[in-house]
Design an enzyme around this catalytic site. Structure first.
Site, PDB file in Angstrom:
ATOM      1  CD  GLN A  48      -2.935  -0.963   2.363  1.00 16.72           C
ATOM      2  OE1 GLN A  48      -3.003  -1.891   3.157  1.00 16.72           O
ATOM      3  NE2 GLN A  48      -3.667   0.116   2.477  1.00 16.72           N
ATOM      4  CG  HIS A  51       3.530  -3.543   9.366  1.00 15.97           C
ATOM      5  ND1 HIS A  51       3.378  -4.883   9.106  1.00 15.97           N
ATOM      6  CD2 HIS A  51       3.261  -2.909   8.194  1.00 15.97           C
ATOM      7  CE1 HIS A  51       3.045  -5.049   7.842  1.00 15.97           C
ATOM      8  NE2 HIS A  51       2.961  -3.871   7.274  1.00 15.97           N
ATOM      9  CD  GLN A 106       2.870  -8.733   6.269  1.00 15.28           C
ATOM     10  OE1 GLN A 106       1.724  -8.345   6.427  1.00 15.28           O
ATOM     11  NE2 GLN A 106       3.397  -8.984   5.093  1.00 15.28           N
ATOM     12  CB  SER A 119       3.356  -4.398   3.936  1.00  9.81           C
ATOM     13  OG  SER A 119       2.202  -4.431   4.760  1.00  9.81           O
ATOM     14  CG  LEU A 120      -1.053  -6.038  -0.324  1.00  7.94           C
ATOM     15  CD1 LEU A 120      -2.152  -6.885   0.276  1.00  7.94           C
ATOM     16  CD2 LEU A 120      -1.611  -4.913  -1.155  1.00  7.94           C
ATOM     17  NE  ARG A 166      -2.073  -8.181   5.423  1.00 13.14           N
ATOM     18  CZ  ARG A 166      -1.436  -7.055   5.093  1.00 13.14           C
ATOM     19  NH1 ARG A 166      -1.995  -6.232   4.201  1.00 13.14           N
ATOM     20  NH2 ARG A 166      -0.275  -6.746   5.628  1.00 13.14           N
TER      21      ARG A 166
END
Length: 313
Positions: A10, A200, A249, A91-92, A116
């Site tokens: 993102q 996070h 994560q 991340s994603l 998610r």
């Protein structure tokens, strides 16, 4: 020459992204159509036309970015591109890597990242969390600043993106206190990011617990290409281990500096960023000047990357 594929998360999205590729290669729009069939709305229309506020909502951003990376990977293979020696995702982007490495079906991944996004959005009341980019401080001094700024709330280093470029996340008030303290400690910049979810950090632990239900329903397979994961900078073959690092994560920092360093230490010399923008390419150059970082997001950048990696793995 050995190369790696990395997938952004993102923040790299923009209205009209991949439009030039889509006009030339039907596989791009076809990939979005496949995602739209899972989501029950026209994802490509949102990507193409916006509005920006809608695309930037985390529940839509996540499948939009997943589809972007998968579309580029499919196009790469269609054009005869070789297989990378290793993959990673920010991340994603880790979910994109899992699809492209054959560990996860695309349709299942689209549904998973939409869930998610919902879990993350619901974990913190709107306006209660924040993220900020801190430039010019190293991790340990910034960790100490966050510890002092917390004052019973949560604020912590969330994305260790590059030397002197760290994102913090937590309760909005604690993030603002840490920003002020970081500026006083000599940070070059401390900037709030336009996000609604403090990713996070510990505020996402409840999201991770809820997300575990969706993870446990997955048919995960061992990846055909190694993937370095954000939370431990390790590659895993066991589906159970992969699902656990995906769960962790959500509330663990993205260790991108270490990830890129480990890729380079394995003999990789070219980093292919598969997705809109140049964020990971810029970070890669800051982390290791010997890496050739090549973004792929339009026909010209695709041709450059194919030429640079011809015959390579």
């Amino acid at each position: 020459m050995s190369f790696a594929f990395v997938f952004p998360g993102q923040g790299s999205q923009s209205v009209g992204m991949l439009d030039a590729l889509a006009r030339r290669y039907p596989i791009v729009e076809a990939t979005y159509a496949e995602a739209s069939g899972v989501l029950d709305y026209d994802l490509w229309r949102v990507v193409r036309d916006g509005p920006e506020e809608k695309l930037n909502g985390t529940v839509i951003t996540q499948p939009a970015m997943l589809a972007a990376g998968v579309a580029i990977w499919r196009l790469w293979l269609e054009r005869g591109g070789g297989a990378p020696g290793i993959m990673a995702g920010h991340s994603l982007g880790e979910y994109t890597a899992l699809v492209c490495a054959g560990a996860l079906d695309f349709g299942a991944a689209v549904a998973l990242v939409a869930e998610r996004g919902r879990c993350m959005q619901d974990a913190v009341p709107e306006g209660g969390g924040a993220m900020a980019a801190i430039l010019g401080l190293e991790p340990e001094p910034l960790r100490q600043i966050c510890d002092r700024a917390a004052q019973g709330q949560v604020v912590a280093c969330a994305n260790l993106n590059a030397p002197g470029q760290i994102v913090i996340a937590g309760h909005r008030a604690a993030v603002e206190r840490a920003m002020k303290a970081a500026a006083e400690a000599g940070a070059k910049r401390a900037v709030l990011l336009p996000v609604s979810v403090p990713s996070h950090c510990e505020l996402m632990r409840s999201a991770a617990e809820r997300f575990s239900t969706a993870l446990n329903r997955l048919n995960m397979r061992p990846p055909r290409i190694g993937i370095l994961h954000n939370s431990d900078v390790e590659s895993h073959d066991s589906p159970a281990d992969i699902m656990e690092v995906l769960r962790r994560q959500l509330y663990s920092p993205v260790r991108w500096v270490e990830t890129t360093q480990k890729i380079a230490a394995g003999g990789i010399r070219i980093l292919i960023e598969a997705g809109p923008g140049r964020v990971l390419s810029g970070l890669g150059r800051r982390i290791d000047r010997t890496l050739q970082c090549l973004p792929v997001f339009d026909p010209e950048t695709l041709e450059s990357a194919l030429a640079a990696t011809a015959g390579g793995r």
